[in-house]
Design a protein around this motif. Structure first.
Motif, PDB file in Angstrom:
ATOM      1  N   ARG A   8       5.107 -12.307 -13.718  1.00 35.50           N
ATOM      2  CA  ARG A   8       4.978 -10.767 -13.941  1.00 35.50           C
ATOM      3  C   ARG A   8       6.058 -10.208 -13.381  1.00 35.50           C
ATOM      4  NH1 ARG A   8       0.385 -12.221 -10.883  1.00 35.50           N
ATOM      5  NH2 ARG A   8       0.175 -11.008  -9.411  1.00 35.50           N
ATOM      6  N   PRO A   9       6.347  -8.804 -13.771  1.00 39.46           N
ATOM      7  CA  PRO A   9       7.274  -8.293 -12.813  1.00 39.46           C
ATOM      8  C   PRO A   9       7.125  -8.153 -11.302  1.00 39.46           C
ATOM      9  CG  PRO A   9       6.617  -6.924 -14.770  1.00 39.46           C
ATOM     10  CD  PRO A   9       5.624  -8.125 -14.452  1.00 39.46           C
ATOM     11  N   ALA A  10       8.294  -8.258 -10.789  1.00 39.00           N
ATOM     12  CA  ALA A  10       8.306  -8.324  -9.338  1.00 39.00           C
ATOM     13  C   ALA A  10       7.457  -7.110  -8.830  1.00 39.00           C
ATOM     14  CB  ALA A  10       9.708  -8.324  -8.668  1.00 39.00           C
ATOM     15  N   SER A  11       7.480  -5.959  -9.453  1.00 35.51           N
ATOM     16  CA  SER A  11       6.922  -4.684  -9.148  1.00 35.51           C
ATOM     17  C   SER A  11       5.244  -4.835  -9.196  1.00 35.51           C
ATOM     18  CB  SER A  11       7.368  -3.667  -9.748  1.00 35.51           C
ATOM     19  OG  SER A  11       7.046  -3.617 -11.194  1.00 35.51           O
ATOM     20  N   GLU A  12       4.889  -5.906  -9.845  1.00 38.89           N
ATOM     21  CA  GLU A  12       3.565  -6.090  -9.929  1.00 38.89           C
ATOM     22  C   GLU A  12       2.829  -7.218  -8.857  1.00 38.89           C
ATOM     23  OE1 GLU A  12       2.597  -6.648 -14.002  1.00 38.89           O
ATOM     24  OE2 GLU A  12       3.407  -4.695 -14.508  1.00 38.89           O
ATOM     25  N   ILE A  13       3.774  -7.961  -8.159  1.00 39.37           N
ATOM     26  CA  ILE A  13       3.390  -8.951  -7.357  1.00 39.37           C
ATOM     27  C   ILE A  13       3.593  -8.668  -5.680  1.00 39.37           C
ATOM     28  CG2 ILE A  13       3.722 -11.365  -6.528  1.00 39.37           C
ATOM     29  CD1 ILE A  13       5.005 -11.691  -9.448  1.00 39.37           C
ATOM     30  N   THR A  14       2.382  -8.568  -5.226  1.00 38.04           N
ATOM     31  CA  THR A  14       2.470  -8.069  -3.552  1.00 38.04           C
ATOM     32  C   THR A  14       2.789  -9.309  -2.826  1.00 38.04           C
ATOM     33  OG1 THR A  14       0.073  -8.078  -3.478  1.00 38.04           O
ATOM     34  CG2 THR A  14       0.946  -6.275  -4.362  1.00 38.04           C
ATOM     35  N   LYS A  48      -3.816  -3.248   3.750  1.00 37.56           N
ATOM     36  CA  LYS A  48      -3.260  -2.038   3.196  1.00 37.56           C
ATOM     37  C   LYS A  48      -1.795  -2.383   2.912  1.00 37.56           C
ATOM     38  CE  LYS A  48      -3.278   2.796   3.274  1.00 37.56           C
ATOM     39  NZ  LYS A  48      -2.097   3.063   3.026  1.00 37.56           N
ATOM     40  N   LEU A  49      -1.163  -2.761   3.992  1.00 33.42           N
ATOM     41  CA  LEU A  49       0.318  -2.830   3.872  1.00 33.42           C
ATOM     42  C   LEU A  49       0.761  -3.917   3.191  1.00 33.42           C
ATOM     43  CD1 LEU A  49       3.195  -2.201   4.987  1.00 33.42           C
ATOM     44  CD2 LEU A  49       2.800  -3.816   6.700  1.00 33.42           C
ATOM     45  N   LEU A  50       0.137  -5.241   3.223  1.00 26.95           N
ATOM     46  CA  LEU A  50       0.636  -6.438   2.385  1.00 26.95           C
ATOM     47  C   LEU A  50      -0.045  -6.042   1.056  1.00 26.95           C
ATOM     48  CD1 LEU A  50      -0.538  -9.307   4.860  1.00 26.95           C
ATOM     49  CD2 LEU A  50       1.745  -8.306   4.281  1.00 26.95           C
TER      50      LEU A  50
END
Length: 129
Positions: A68-74, A112-114
């Motif tokens: 999935r897009p990198a913006s959706e992987i934390t 929260k940060l991660l």
């Protein structure tokens, strides 16, 4: 928070895939770019694939890419997969009881940060503490 070498490698591998142009990236290229032992990386990529974080394709034109897009992987997605969730540390008796509250608050801040930092932010250098 203690992060194992395996988790560090997994984070670096996902970062490498997030920065890559579209299409499969050979495992050897990831291993060389991130200085990860190839055998170790293969196991990590298998774990990431089974978890649905990356896809893979075999063959001469094969490799790995983000599912999935990198913006959706934390960062938390990868850390939780490799490390698991930290267990409760137990009770503190008497005057030491406030320490339990401190550790709880620390875990909340870490979480929260991660869960807010994505790999898209990492590769675009948009993260600042």
């Amino acid at each position: 928070m203690r992060i194992s070498a395996r988790t560090q490698y997994a984070l670096r591998a996902v970062t490498e895939l997030a920065a890559a142009p579209p299409g499969p990236v050979p495992a050897e290229k990831i291993a060389v770019a991130q200085q990860i032992p190839r055998r170790f990386l293969d196991n990590i990529l298998l774990q990431l694939r089974k978890a649905g974080i990356v896809h893979s394709l075999r063959g001469p034109d094969g490799g790995y890419w983000l599912a999935r897009p990198a913006s959706e992987i934390t960062l938390a997605d990868v850390i939780d997969l490799v490390e698991g969730r930290p267990e409760y540390q137990g009770d503190y008796p008497g005057v030491a009881q406030p320490l339990a509250d401190v550790w709880s608050a620390l875990r909340e801040h870490e979480t929260k940060l991660l869960t807010e930092v994505t790999f898209a932010q990492i590769v675009s250098s948009r993260f600042s503490a």
